[in-house]
Write an enzyme that holds these catalytic residues in place. Structure first.
Site, mmCIF file in Angstrom:
data_model
loop_
_atom_site.group_PDB
_atom_site.id
_atom_site.type_symbol
_atom_site.label_atom_id
_atom_site.label_comp_id
_atom_site.label_asym_id
_atom_site.label_seq_id
_atom_site.Cartn_x
_atom_site.Cartn_y
_atom_site.Cartn_z
ATOM 1 N N HIS A 27 -6.217 -2.589 -4.089
ATOM 2 C CA HIS A 27 -5.219 -3.568 -3.679
ATOM 3 C C HIS A 27 -5.259 -4.841 -4.520
ATOM 4 C CE1 HIS A 27 -4.454 -1.519 0.471
ATOM 5 N NE2 HIS A 27 -4.098 -0.798 -0.566
ATOM 6 N N HIS A 44 -3.687 8.897 -3.604
ATOM 7 C CA HIS A 44 -3.264 9.768 -2.507
ATOM 8 C C HIS A 44 -3.461 11.242 -2.832
ATOM 9 C CE1 HIS A 44 -0.703 6.953 0.225
ATOM 10 N NE2 HIS A 44 -1.751 6.334 -0.279
HETATM 11 FE FE1 HEB Z 1 -3.400 1.160 -0.515
HETATM 12 C C1 HEB Z 1 -0.199 0.419 -1.420
HETATM 13 C C2 HEB Z 1 -2.476 1.111 2.779
HETATM 14 C C3 HEB Z 1 -6.583 2.038 0.400
HETATM 15 C C4 HEB Z 1 -4.243 1.530 -3.848
HETATM 16 N N1 HEB Z 1 -1.675 0.857 0.470
HETATM 17 C C5 HEB Z 1 -0.461 0.612 -0.088
HETATM 18 C C6 HEB Z 1 0.499 0.586 0.929
HETATM 19 C C7 HEB Z 1 -0.129 0.732 2.113
HETATM 20 C C8 HEB Z 1 -1.504 0.911 1.823
HETATM 21 C C9 HEB Z 1 0.495 0.717 3.493
HETATM 22 C C10 HEB Z 1 1.984 0.340 0.710
HETATM 23 C C11 HEB Z 1 2.778 1.580 0.391
HETATM 24 C C12 HEB Z 1 4.198 1.114 0.138
HETATM 25 O O1 HEB Z 1 4.656 1.224 -1.002
HETATM 26 O O2 HEB Z 1 4.833 0.631 1.097
HETATM 27 N N2 HEB Z 1 -4.356 1.499 1.255
HETATM 28 C C13 HEB Z 1 -3.811 1.370 2.487
HETATM 29 C C14 HEB Z 1 -4.820 1.584 3.465
HETATM 30 C C15 HEB Z 1 -5.970 1.830 2.802
HETATM 31 C C16 HEB Z 1 -5.669 1.781 1.402
HETATM 32 C C17 HEB Z 1 -4.604 1.537 4.941
HETATM 33 C C18 HEB Z 1 -7.333 2.127 3.384
HETATM 34 C C19 HEB Z 1 -7.860 1.053 4.164
HETATM 35 N N3 HEB Z 1 -5.070 1.730 -1.536
HETATM 36 C C20 HEB Z 1 -6.245 2.081 -0.959
HETATM 37 C C21 HEB Z 1 -7.136 2.529 -1.988
HETATM 38 C C22 HEB Z 1 -6.489 2.400 -3.175
HETATM 39 C C23 HEB Z 1 -5.194 1.869 -2.875
HETATM 40 C C24 HEB Z 1 -8.523 3.049 -1.736
HETATM 41 C C25 HEB Z 1 -6.940 2.713 -4.548
HETATM 42 C C26 HEB Z 1 -8.171 2.755 -4.966
HETATM 43 N N4 HEB Z 1 -2.392 0.982 -2.316
HETATM 44 C C27 HEB Z 1 -2.962 1.051 -3.552
HETATM 45 C C28 HEB Z 1 -2.021 0.609 -4.525
HETATM 46 C C29 HEB Z 1 -0.862 0.265 -3.836
HETATM 47 C C30 HEB Z 1 -1.122 0.538 -2.443
HETATM 48 C C31 HEB Z 1 -2.264 0.496 -6.011
HETATM 49 C C32 HEB Z 1 0.420 -0.332 -4.399
HETATM 50 C C33 HEB Z 1 1.487 0.687 -4.576
HETATM 51 C C34 HEB Z 1 2.697 0.087 -5.303
HETATM 52 O O3 HEB Z 1 2.568 -0.959 -5.934
HETATM 53 O O4 HEB Z 1 3.744 0.733 -5.254
#
Ligand code: HEB
Length: 750
Positions: free
Chosen positions: A281, A93
């Site tokens: 993921h 982020h």
């Molecule tokens: Fe992620 C977690 C959505 C891309 C790595 N994710 C997460 C959550 C959500 C999301 C709603 C839950 C938060 C809480 O704690 O409740 N993503 C999302 C979307 C997209 C994404 C709508 C576009 C399609 N991711 C992404 C990327 C990466 C990631 C590109 C790197 C390379 N995530 C992640 C991790 C986790 C999440 C390692 C787990 C955290 C904890 O365990 O605390």
């Protein structure tokens, strides 16, 4: 609750009351040019982060970060006994706010600590992640910046869970205030409230049922769904897209459309996008134990006693198994703290049906599946596999499907793709490789780093420089054009992501040599002349000395500025520092360099107001990406006009009878009360300067010129240069600002 805003009253102490920005919201804002001044920085004036970093025990730091992962704290317990998922999300982020259009956002300045990012709904509970890191930051002090620490922690999280990363480059100094330069959108409410949209078309109500596999890609609504420039995220307060599908329509195909747009604007292609989502993921879980009405306000609005933490959760214990972040309750794999292909296996081995999270948000659960997914806190409980709408996009969008099916049976390929995409994500706004610090910087040259060759020859000395200055001035090119080309080359730099600039001489390559702002025909002539000078010098110089075209472009502009100053009676030496090299077309990623193109550049009086902003707002935007202060911006515009350096030698704003001479005439004549400015009939873009006595037309000027007389603060600066003692100061300040712009990308020297 002892809230920060105890009751909605306006204080009447310093800074309180109705402000200029409330009275005149459209007035040109210069504050973004005064950000990150020394007044804001608590570190010693001579503090040099790169130097401090050199004294860091990097291995020890990484060890401490790794130990933190499994050191679960009772005030914010780790899911599955491992903070890895949370820390990856924090890093992602931080970096994921980057957008290609202006290079702003990204993890390069530690901005996640400040508003609005700190309080964005999408950054829910990342305040806890950073607070968990505080003892480590405290221990290593200024040797590691928050900015680096946040991203490095994401890397270490991956490593502790068995993923081999591509490397890490440190070197991001911290900033000390919120970056107000970034346009995050114009909505007045944060995701998910309100109906405001930044898309040309909202999808609300298109598919409330969320039928899987419905053919949205044929839907004209979707085709016409254009995201406002320069934004990359689909909603105010999100890093990228709505996890429950566009406008909450749980349709994976429609969601794929938004994913492609938002990740594309993050600089990622389909393969990189899929790798990031599939790879990311593989770890952790989402948090939606109960409706988010249980949560208190975000950090910026939370009670003072919470000490910067927000989203205080009243549901049961308010943490651990009761945590509420996104309101979704999904666990992707059987091994959320271990790298593997579990995400794709679950995605393809199950069929999915819509369900509601305990918080009421749409998500998908595997049909007829066994309970094979571990519970984060109770070893005796198991869950069914679950997915977000946007996760299913990786299978139900045909293009993503092609990629992810390949990886389903080819983990090493996914590993390579994810490692590279993750590295790019974290370093996209770092600029040249010269900025990367530390023992984990990968050797491989990556095209998106805009590589330039290393200097492999002796550089020109003072004597050569003096000779070359004379040679370029007699090469048959107007000095003003040498200035224009040097400006075009160097001013392509943007401090936001440290890309562009004079190094590499990419102005002679596709696409920069085709940009209208660079006046291709004229550019071609100038480059031809300079290449001749270069060839002659390089073939005749003693001791294997050479000058690159990148250097010569800057040197020619510099020589022309000196001449302009000389003709005004000032014998100044404009600094010149050789050492730039010439990149090849193969080293140039045309598609991503294209984003550096200036559509409007007030310094050259190029372009005019657009749907995005008035011409003078574009000027300030450009000045900000060049990290110029208001006085620097002012003296550059005034000086460049006097030097006749406009795009296409246009005479707008060339308020002097001696064009090409570095005088303060621009300011003197702009401030002259004997001139009256009248509309030249061009929709508020052009004016004529009329002699009040004779009625004769003396000048023409654009918005960018006239703003230096109309805007109170700019006028105050313009007066300094227009005074009797302004000429010498103008030359001195112009030379300094010119040199600053020419040197903006010289990270090889630092
Ligand atoms: Fe992620 C977690 C959505 C891309 C790595 N994710 C997460 C959550 C959500 C999301 C709603 C839950 C938060 C809480 O704690 O409740 N993503 C999302 C979307 C997209 C994404 C709508 C576009 C399609 N991711 C992404 C990327 C990466 C990631 C590109 C790197 C390379 N995530 C992640 C991790 C986790 C999440 C390692 C787990 C955290 C904890 O365990 O605390």
């Amino acid at each position: 609750m002892g809230s920060v805003d105890k009751c909605p009253f306006t204080s009447n102490v310093a800074g309180g009351g109705t402000r200029n920005t409330s009275w005149w919201p459209n007035n040109l804002k210069l504050d973004i040019l005064r950000q990150n001044s020394v007044a804001a920085n608590p570190l010693d004036k001579d503090f040099d982060y790169a130097e401090a970093f050199k004294t860091l025990d990097y291995a020890a730091l990484k060890k401490d970060i790794a130990a933190l992962m499994t050191d679960s704290k009772d005030w914010w317990p780790a899911d599955f006994g491992h903070y890895g998922g949370l820390m990856i999300r924090m890093a992602w982020h931080s970096a994921g706010t980057y957008r290609v259009f202006d290079g702003r956002g990204g993890g390069g300045a530690g901005q996640q600590r400040f508003e609005p990012l700190n309080s964005w709904p999408d950054n829910g509970n990342l305040d806890k992640a950073r607070r968990l890191l505080w003892p480590i930051k405290q221990k290593y002090g200024n040797k590691i910046s928050w900015s680096d620490l946040i991203l490095l922690t994401g890397n270490v999280a991956l490593e502790t869970m068995g993923f081999k990363t591509f490397g890490f480059g440190a070197g991001r100094p911290d900033t000390w205030q919120a970056d107000e330069s970034v346009y995050w959108g114009s909505e007045h409410s944060m995701f998910p409230e309100g109906n405001e949209t930044r898309y040309s078309k909202a999808l609300k109500g298109v598919n409330e049922k969320g039928a899987l596999g419905s053919d949205y890609s044929k839907d004209t609504d979707l085709k016409n769904r254009e995201l406002e420039e320069p934004l990359a995220a689909s909603h105010m307060g999100l890093i990228y897209v709505n996890p429950t599908g566009p406008d909450g329509n749980p349709d994976p195909v429609a969601a794929a459309h938004d994913i492609r747009t938002t990740f594309g604007r993050m600089g990622m292609n389909d393969e990189e996008t899929a790798a990031l989502i599939v790879g990311g993921h593989a770890f952790g879980k989402t948090h939606g134990a109960a409706p988010d009405s249980n949560c208190g306000p975000e950090p910026a609005a939370a009670g003072i006693e919470h000490q910067g933490l927000g989203w205080i959760n009243k549901h049961a214990s308010g943490k651990g198994a009761d945590a509420i972040t996104s309101g979704l309750e999904v666990i992707w794999t059987e091994t959320p703290t271990k790298w593997g292909n579990g995400f794709l296996e679950s995605l393809y081995n199950n069929e999915w049906e819509l369900e509601k999270s305990p918080a009421g948000a749409p998500q998908f659960v595997a049909k007829n599946a066994g309970e094979v997914i571990p519970d984060p806190f109770d070893p005796n409980k198991k869950r069914k596999p679950t997915m977000l709408t946007t996760d299913l996009s990786m299978r139900f969008d045909p293009a993503y499907e092609k990629i992810t099916r390949r990886w389903l049976t080819n983990l090493p390929e996914l590993e390579d793709a994810f490692a590279r995409a993750w590295f790019k994500l974290l370093h996209r706004d770092m600029g040249p490789i010269d900025r990367y610090l530390g023992p984990e910087v990968p050797k491989e040259e990556l095209i998106w780093q805009d590589p330039v060759p290393k200097v492999d020859h002796p550089l020109v000395d003072e004597k050569d420089i003096a000779t070359l200055k004379e040679t370029v001035l007699s090469a048959g090119i107007e000095p003003s054009r040498l200035i224009a080309v040097a400006w075009g080359s160097a001013s392509s730099f943007r401090n936001s992501d440290k890309r562009g600039g004079a190094n590499g001489a990419r102005i002679r390559l596709d696409p920069m040599n085709k940009w209208a702002a660079n006046n291709p025909d004229e550019l071609h002539k100038v480059l031809n002349a300079l290449e001749k000078v270069q060839q002659k010098f390089n073939s005749e110089a003693s001791g294997g000395k050479k000058i690159s075209l990148a250097d010569l472009i800057v040197l020619a502009g510099t020589a022309a500025v000196e001449k302009g100053a000389r003709d005004a009676g000032h014998n100044v030496v404009v600094p010149f520092t050789p050492g730039r090299t010439d990149a090849s077309q193969e080293q140039t990623e045309v598609s991503s360099i294209a984003f550096l193109e200036p559509k409007v550049d007030g310094f050259r009086n190029y372009g005019k107001s657009t749907a995005r902003g008035r011409a003078e707002e574009h000027l300030v935007d450009k000045a900000q990406t060049l990290s110029l202060t208001p006085p620097e911006m002012t003296v550059l515009v005034g000086g460049l006009r006097a030097l006749n350096a406009n795009h296409g030698t246009s005479q707008h704003g060339v308020l002097t009878k001696r064009p090409g001479v570095l005088t303060n005439d621009f300011f003197v004549n702009l401030l002259d009360m004997e001139t009256q400015w009248v509309d030249a009939g061009s929709d508020g873009e052009l004016w004529k300067g009329i002699d009040r006595k004779t009625g004769s037309e003396k000048w023409t000027a654009t918005r960018v010129d006239l703003v230096f007389g109309s805007h109170a603060e700019l006028r105050a600066i313009a007066e300094v240069y227009g005074q009797v003692d302004g000429q010498g100061k103008l030359v001195k300040d112009f030379v300094a600002a010119w040199d600053k712009v020419m040197m903006l990308d010289r990270f090889d020297l630092k």
